[in-house]
Design an enzyme around this catalytic site. Structure first.
Site, PDB file in Angstrom:
ATOM      1  N   SER A 161       0.767  -0.929  -0.146  1.00  0.00           N
ATOM      2  CA  SER A 161      -0.279  -0.287  -0.180  1.00  0.00           C
ATOM      3  C   SER A 161       1.119   1.179  -0.326  1.00  0.00           C
ATOM      4  CB  SER A 161      -0.886  -0.319   1.427  1.00  0.00           C
ATOM      5  OG  SER A 161      -1.640   1.491   0.736  1.00  0.00           O
ATOM      6  N   GLY A 162       0.722   2.642  -1.032  1.00  0.00           N
ATOM      7  CA  GLY A 162       0.756   3.538  -1.458  1.00  0.00           C
ATOM      8  C   GLY A 162       2.730   3.414  -2.154  1.00  0.00           C
ATOM      9  N   THR A 191      -1.571   2.084  -7.720  1.00  0.00           N
ATOM     10  CA  THR A 191      -2.564   3.171  -8.873  1.00  0.00           C
ATOM     11  C   THR A 191      -1.885   4.372  -9.658  1.00  0.00           C
ATOM     12  OG1 THR A 191      -4.367   2.858  -6.589  1.00  0.00           O
ATOM     13  CG2 THR A 191      -4.688   4.298  -8.593  1.00  0.00           C
ATOM     14  N   ASN A 215      -1.536   5.725   3.497  1.00  0.00           N
ATOM     15  CA  ASN A 215      -1.134   6.358   2.319  1.00  0.00           C
ATOM     16  C   ASN A 215      -2.024   6.638   2.061  1.00  0.00           C
ATOM     17  OD1 ASN A 215      -1.737   6.985  -0.387  1.00  0.00           O
ATOM     18  ND2 ASN A 215      -1.712   5.101  -1.640  1.00  0.00           N
ATOM     19  N   SER A 250      -5.449   5.620  -0.527  1.00  0.00           N
ATOM     20  CA  SER A 250      -5.369   4.188  -0.943  1.00  0.00           C
ATOM     21  C   SER A 250      -5.871   3.725  -1.308  1.00  0.00           C
ATOM     22  CB  SER A 250      -5.296   3.265   0.695  1.00  0.00           C
ATOM     23  OG  SER A 250      -4.781   2.426   0.626  1.00  0.00           O
ATOM     24  N   SER A 251      -6.520   2.803  -2.473  1.00  0.00           N
ATOM     25  CA  SER A 251      -7.413   2.207  -2.890  1.00  0.00           C
ATOM     26  C   SER A 251      -7.864   0.898  -2.091  1.00  0.00           C
ATOM     27  CB  SER A 251      -6.878   0.887  -4.005  1.00  0.00           C
ATOM     28  OG  SER A 251      -5.870   2.362  -4.956  1.00  0.00           O
ATOM     29  N   GLY A 309      -2.619  -3.609  -2.116  1.00  0.00           N
ATOM     30  CA  GLY A 309      -1.200  -4.480  -2.016  1.00  0.00           C
ATOM     31  C   GLY A 309      -1.060  -5.003  -0.446  1.00  0.00           C
ATOM     32  N   GLU A 339      -0.756  -6.347   2.592  1.00  0.00           N
ATOM     33  CA  GLU A 339      -0.895  -5.287   4.274  1.00  0.00           C
ATOM     34  C   GLU A 339      -1.212  -5.966   5.564  1.00  0.00           C
ATOM     35  OE1 GLU A 339      -4.339  -1.730   3.940  1.00  0.00           O
ATOM     36  OE2 GLU A 339      -5.683  -3.301   3.984  1.00  0.00           O
TER      37      GLU A 339
HETATM   38  N1  ATP Z   1       5.025   7.982  -9.862  1.00  0.00           N
HETATM   39  C1  ATP Z   1       4.920   8.725  -8.882  1.00  0.00           C
HETATM   40  N2  ATP Z   1       5.153  10.116  -9.240  1.00  0.00           N
HETATM   41  C2  ATP Z   1       4.913  10.890  -7.823  1.00  0.00           C
HETATM   42  N3  ATP Z   1       4.383  10.357  -6.853  1.00  0.00           N
HETATM   43  C3  ATP Z   1       4.291   9.307  -6.693  1.00  0.00           C
HETATM   44  C4  ATP Z   1       4.341   8.613  -7.620  1.00  0.00           C
HETATM   45  N4  ATP Z   1       3.562   7.387  -7.795  1.00  0.00           N
HETATM   46  C5  ATP Z   1       2.975   7.591  -6.238  1.00  0.00           C
HETATM   47  N5  ATP Z   1       3.404   8.843  -6.004  1.00  0.00           N
HETATM   48  C6  ATP Z   1       2.491   9.182  -4.745  1.00  0.00           C
HETATM   49  O1  ATP Z   1       2.203   8.271  -3.359  1.00  0.00           O
HETATM   50  C7  ATP Z   1       0.841   8.114  -3.018  1.00  0.00           C
HETATM   51  C8  ATP Z   1      -0.134   7.065  -3.514  1.00  0.00           C
HETATM   52  O2  ATP Z   1       0.358   6.291  -4.648  1.00  0.00           O
HETATM   53  P1  ATP Z   1      -1.116   5.301  -4.768  1.00  0.00           P
HETATM   54  O3  ATP Z   1      -2.330   6.408  -4.545  1.00  0.00           O
HETATM   55  O4  ATP Z   1      -0.561   5.013  -6.161  1.00  0.00           O
HETATM   56  O5  ATP Z   1      -0.341   3.625  -4.310  1.00  0.00           O
HETATM   57  P2  ATP Z   1      -1.157   2.227  -4.159  1.00  0.00           P
HETATM   58  O6  ATP Z   1       0.019   1.672  -4.285  1.00  0.00           O
HETATM   59  O7  ATP Z   1      -2.018   2.572  -5.328  1.00  0.00           O
HETATM   60  O8  ATP Z   1      -1.203   1.727  -3.013  1.00  0.00           O
HETATM   61  P3  ATP Z   1      -2.552   1.497  -1.982  1.00  0.00           P
HETATM   62  O9  ATP Z   1      -2.475  -0.025  -2.325  1.00  0.00           O
HETATM   63  O10 ATP Z   1      -2.949   1.487  -1.088  1.00  0.00           O
HETATM   64  O11 ATP Z   1      -3.451   1.987  -3.262  1.00  0.00           O
HETATM   65  C9  ATP Z   1       0.959   8.731  -4.605  1.00  0.00           C
HETATM   66  O12 ATP Z   1      -0.794   9.736  -4.269  1.00  0.00           O
HETATM   67  C10 ATP Z   1       1.793  10.203  -4.599  1.00  0.00           C
HETATM   68  O13 ATP Z   1       1.255  10.880  -4.202  1.00  0.00           O
HETATM   69 MG    MG Z   2      -4.196   2.066  -5.089  1.00  0.00          MG
END
Ligand code: ATP
Ligand code: MG
Length: 1021
Positions: free
Chosen positions: A124-125, A129, A174, A177-178, A409, A411
């Protein structure tokens, strides 16, 4: 450097070029982990990640797998120009990027016409996404557009903010977080334009609607509505702007909630809160709820939600908040009543048989069900908007698909419940698929290629998957059984059942089964699973309820009656009527995962492995311990080892030869033998040592990265030389072509001049080209300038040798035109034409009034039916009148004019005075017809004169003399008997005497008796 090829280049320069390239590459680590010298060292891998991360190089490959480290800051690497850089470029030729992977997948789909999927994983994070959004953006910007689906790109992109508003929330890990799993298919037509999309959603974390850990939030949409919605809207929904007013957002909790978040590897990540409140985090520093509200509202309209639908959706969101604020009191006899006044007054009746706690949980169950089902409805609606249009689907060209998987992811929290169990099970399945498709297939590839190699061990997590999902023996089966079993069941009895069935399993422990050390860190209500990613303790509290996912029947009924169409759609009456129990939540999830696995297995996979550099969501911080743990459980080392154990690189013969053939004179510019021989010749020439490479059945495997580096560098160094060679070859070819063309032109001119000089001679070698050319030009010119109508007299002048041919052609063409013309002529017109032709035979160039007379339409008759007396018609009997006209008859003696009708039948003509037939002229007896050559209307019918009884010739005048005489001559068959006399006409009077009519031109029209007893007719000039 170890290559023979060095001898082919000016040594010093090449070395400098190559070495500087290598240093540049080393300075920011390697772009592909397989090129790491210490590929067995986890530390080296992490160091490489760290160095690159320090330079903002967040992407690195392991072969074709993309490893991405979350930068936690905006990087200038996602612009349109960057997209263009990666478009159509080979993976290897440019620095690693999410766009390179997107482009590669897209090209693979197009060239191989095979469905693809991109699996994005990480905790997560870690940036899953964000990565999926970047991929989608890349496709919508760079792919061609299908004119039927021009707005699809927008709708695809806009589905993200909507789903994120309703399905994402701030968690400890996050801020966005999705809280649901998402698999999205993008469909492309045969031209590669996106034409449709479809989303599958997995298990929304509904419990968040009614409960969040401290520091976390409910789903974004609640805060967005309160912050962004205008005053009128909030008034309509009876909402207050302050989130603190809503229990589901910041509720004072009855239970003490301790949320200590501990990293998977067991290291406390530093946030501990013992608090009486849940959530209590209405605002986020990183996001603006107000702005996002605007974005979501705009997105809803782009996707095609009507204003009414949006209103109903917001009604539901508001009602969930109101529901959360419904408070209960307990009566003296233990009955429950509602103490707060809300619009849901029905609730009181429905929950009256329940005790206080049951009432609370019924209320929460309702809130969860309403929200959860509304979310599913939302996804359905988006799918309708993205659906492939019928006409494209049926166009027969077929679509190919790229699937994007962005799922929660792995968790691990201090308190892990049913949701974490499902999430982690999902990650186990994905890991299993990853192993299946990469590690195992990699090893299988060596086998297929017939390459000897040592097997690499990797963690196979099948045992854990089985532990969870196996029929009858797996945790999910036991949970279902416990839910359905009659009698007293509770979470603890479930735990006992697990212990009975699974005790002794190497990946399963409970407090009772554990050794002393483990016991100390486990509560009695927990069971522990040894996941591939680490150990996780799950607290069984709530497992049964969440798996049952039951909703009070009365509440369901009320929902069915709602006049909110969305709720009506979500709560179907059949569900209340048919009491068949739906599948349990975990089994439903298991089945949907099975389907997902099938979908993914049927496609060609690509992977993005996301890594989170620190827990503080801060840019520039690289926490090695945290990263090491992720590297471990993502299986990156195994991945790398398998890629490297045998060989760092492999390329199919064709691609390898194509790329490096300039490095060997025998293979350059083209190799015509077997590909394997070509590759062998090439590597021999380059001086590859036996241990550096192996040739498989269709691929070359290169063991050390340096070997490939040197080859690549040699190619770079060789490029200028190749460019010069290609340039000179090309220029030479162009110059030769030009010279050849000039030679041919000069030759031609020479031939033409000579031919011109000899043009009057017999056909001979000197003039043959010229004459042929002239003939050919004439015919070509003729083809373009053929007359378009029979009246067009133009015809190109032929050269002497083609005069006869030209005549033939002209006749042929004329005949052809006439034929075409005749085919078009109508019967009516044909009759007219025939009469005119006869008229022209008789009068053309003979009589002055001919041009005028022939120009008019010849009528069928000049008398109407009713102008002919009935008595006359009866007298004529069967002899039908074919033509009738008014004439003036001149008496033989005295030339007195008498008005008459002249009627023509098929065999005779009659002169009629009103009702009386005065004279009949049989055609057989008619000796001839005379007219003058001037423009008068006089004509004489010559009658037989042998017999004295005859009355003599008939002198008549008619205004339509050309028409009348033509018709009469045709009917009587006397065309050749018409006589056009200039000057005068002699005619016979009765009893053999002769009369004369003189014709002169004058200024006044006149018919009168002349001096010598002649009839004088004056015609106009
Ligand atoms: N390539 C990137 N460039 C800039 N910031 C990023 C990038 N990837 C992630 N982030 C930052 O990290 C944060 C978390 O990323 P994201 O929401 O994609 O995580 P996730 O893997 O989908 O987590 P979860 O499993 O909780 O959904 C985003 O809101 C953003 O602020
Ligand atoms: Mg996500």
């Amino acid at each position: 450097m170890m290559f023979d090829m060095y001898t082919h280049f000016p040594c010093g320069r090449v070395r400098i070029v190559m070495e500087s390239a290598l240093t540049a590459r080393d300075r920011v680590g390697v772009q592909d982990f397989v090129l790491l010298e210490k590929y067995n060292s986890e530390a080296a891998l992490i160091e490489n990640l760290r160095r690159r991360f320090g330079e903002n190089l967040i992407y690195t490959y392991i072969g074709s797998v993309l490893v991405s480290v979350n930068p936690y800051k905006e990087l200038e690497m996602y612009s349109k120009q960057q997209m263009e850089r990666y478009r159509g470029v080979s993976f290897y030729e440019i620095s690693p990027h999410i766009y390179a992977l997107s482009d590669n997948t897209y090209r693979a789909m197009r060239t191989e016409r095979k469905d693809q999927c991109i699996m994005i994983s990480g905790e997560s994070g870690a940036g899953k996404t964000e990565a999926s959004k970047k991929i989608l953006l890349y496709y919508t910007v760079t792919c061609p557009i299908n004119e039927h689906m021009a707005t699809l790109g927008d709708r695809l992109l806009q589905s993200n903010p909507v789903l994120e508003a309703f399905g994402n929330a701030k968690t400890f890990r996050n801020d966005n977080s999705s809280r649901f799993g998402k698999y999205m298919d993008v469909q492309f037509d045969f031209r590669g334009a996106p034409v449709g999309g479809h989303i599958l959603n997995y298990l929304l974390e509904k419990s968040r609607v009614v409960h969040q850990n401290h520091g976390e939030r409910n789903f974004h949409i609640f805060y967005q509505l309160l912050d962004g919605g205008d005053d009128d809207l909030l008034t309509t929904l009876a909402l207050e702007r302050n989130p603190q007013s809503y229990n589901y957002l910041v509720k004072v909790c009855v239970c003490v909630c301790v949320c200590v978040c501990v990293c998977v590897c067991g290291i406390n990540r530093g946030i501990i809160c013992n608090s009486l409140v849940q959530g209590n985090c209405p605002r986020l520093s990183s996001v603006s709820d107000k702005n996002n509200w605007k974005v979501v509202m705009k997105a809803l309209s782009v996707i095609g939600f009507t204003e009414e639908e949006v209103q109903k959706l917001l009604d539901i969101i508001a009602s969930v908040l109101h529901l959360g604020n419904t408070q209960f009191g307990e009566g003296e006899e233990g009955e429950t009543y509602i103490t707060t006044e809300t619009q849901i007054t029905h609730l009181a009746k429905m929950i009256s048989p329940l005790n206080f706690e049951q009432a609370m949980s019924a209320r929460d169950a309702l809130a969860k069900a309403v929200y959860g089902r509304t979310f599913t409805w939302l996804v359905e609606k988006i799918n309708q908007s993205l659906a492939l249009k019928e006409e494209i689907y049926h166009s027969g060209k077929g679509c190919t698909v790229i699937g994007l998987l962005d799922i929660y992811g792995f968790e691990v929290l201090q308190h892990n419940s049913f949701e974490q169990f499902c999430i982690n099970y999902c990650n186990e399945k994905l890991q299993q698929l990853f192993i299946e498709l990469t590690l195992r297939s990699e090893q299988e590839e060596y086998e297929t290629e017939g390459i000897a190699w040592e097997t690499v061990q990797y963690i196979d997590n099948k045992i854990i998957c089985d532990l969870i999902e196996e029929k009858h023996k797996g945790i999910i089966s036991i949970l279902d059984e416990e839910c359905l079993r009659p009698g007293e069941t509770c979470d603890v009895s479930f735990l006992e059942k697990l212990e009975d069935t699974l005790g002794g399993h190497p990946h399963f422990v409970t407090h009772k089964l554990a050794n002393g050390k483990t016991r100390r860190v486990m509560s009695r209500e927990e069971f522990r699973l040894l996941h591939y990613a680490g150990e996780v303790n799950y607290n069984v509290n709530g497992f049964l309820d969440k798996n049952n996912d039951l909703l009070n029947r009365n509440l369901k009924e009320v929902m069915c009656q709602s006049d909110n169409q969305i709720l009506c759609h979500c709560f179907r009456r059949e569900e209340v009527i048919h009491q068949k129990r739906p599948e349990m939540a975990a089994t439903q999830f298991k089945n949907s995962l099975m389907k997902l696995m099938e979908i993914l297995m049927s496609k060609e996979p690509s992977y993005v492995r996301c890594i989170k550099p620190n827990d503080a969501k801060q840019p520039g911080r690289f926490d090695e311990v945290l990263v090491r743990h992720q590297v471990k459980y993502l299986g990156l080392m195994e991945n790398l080892r398998v890629r490297r154990a045998g060989f760092a690189y492999r390329r199919c013969f064709e691609a390898f030869l194509q790329r490096y053939k300039p490095l060997c004179p025998e293979t350059w510019p083209n190799w015509h033998g077997r590909l394997a021989d070509g590759v062998s010749t090439l590597v021999n020439h380059l001086g590859y040592k036996a241990e550096e490479y192996k040739l498989g059945r269709s691929k070359i495997f290169i063991r050390f990265p340096k070997t490939l580096f040197s080859t690549e560098d040699a190619l770079q160094a060789k490029k200028p030389e190749i460019v010069i060679t290609i340039q000179s070859a090309w220029r030479g070819m162009k110059a030769r072509r030009r010279a050849k063309r000039r030679r041919q032109a000069a030759e031609l001119i020479r031939k033409l001049i000579k031919g011109f000089i000899y043009r009057h001679e017999e056909y001979c070698p000197e003039n043959e080209y010229f004459l042929d050319h002239v003939r050919c030009s004439f015919l070509k010119n003729l083809r373009k300038n053929l007359p378009k109508s029979v009246l067009d007299q133009n015809w190109p002048t032929p050269p002497p040798s083609l005069v006869e041919t030209s005549d033939h052609l002209r006749r042929l063409h004329m005949r052809n035109m006439v034929m075409k013309y005749c085919r078009r002529v109508q019967p009516e017109w044909k009759k007219q034409m025939m009469q005119k032709v006869i008229a022209s035979e008789i009068f053309k160039d003979q009589k002055d009034s001919y041009p005028q007379g022939v120009g008019r339409l010849f009528l069928d008759s000049r008398l109407e039916r009713e102008q002919i007396n009935l008595k006359v018609v009866q007298t004529l009997g069967n002899d039908k009148v074919q033509y009738g006209v008014s004439v003036v008859k001149y008496d033989r003696r005295g030339f007195k004019p008498r008005p008459r009708q002249l009627l023509l039948t098929n065999t005779f003509a009659v002169l009629v005075e009103r009702t009386k037939i005065k004279q009949r002229v049989d055609y057989t007896a008619l000796r001839g017809i005379s007219v003058s050559s001037l423009s008068d209307g006089m004509f004489v019918l010559h009658m037989p004169n042998e017999d004295n009884k005859q009355k003599g010739d008939v002198v008549l005048h008619c205004d339509h003399v050309i028409e009348l005489v033509t018709k009469l001559a045709m009917m009587a068959g006397k065309v050749n008997y018409v006589n056009v006399s200039p000057g005068s006409i002699r005619f016979v009077l009765a009893r053999g005497k002769e009369g004369i009519i003189d014709f002169v031109r004058g200024s006044e029209l006149k018919v009168a008796k002349g001096k010598r007893g002649h009839l004088l007719v004056v015609s106009l000039f």
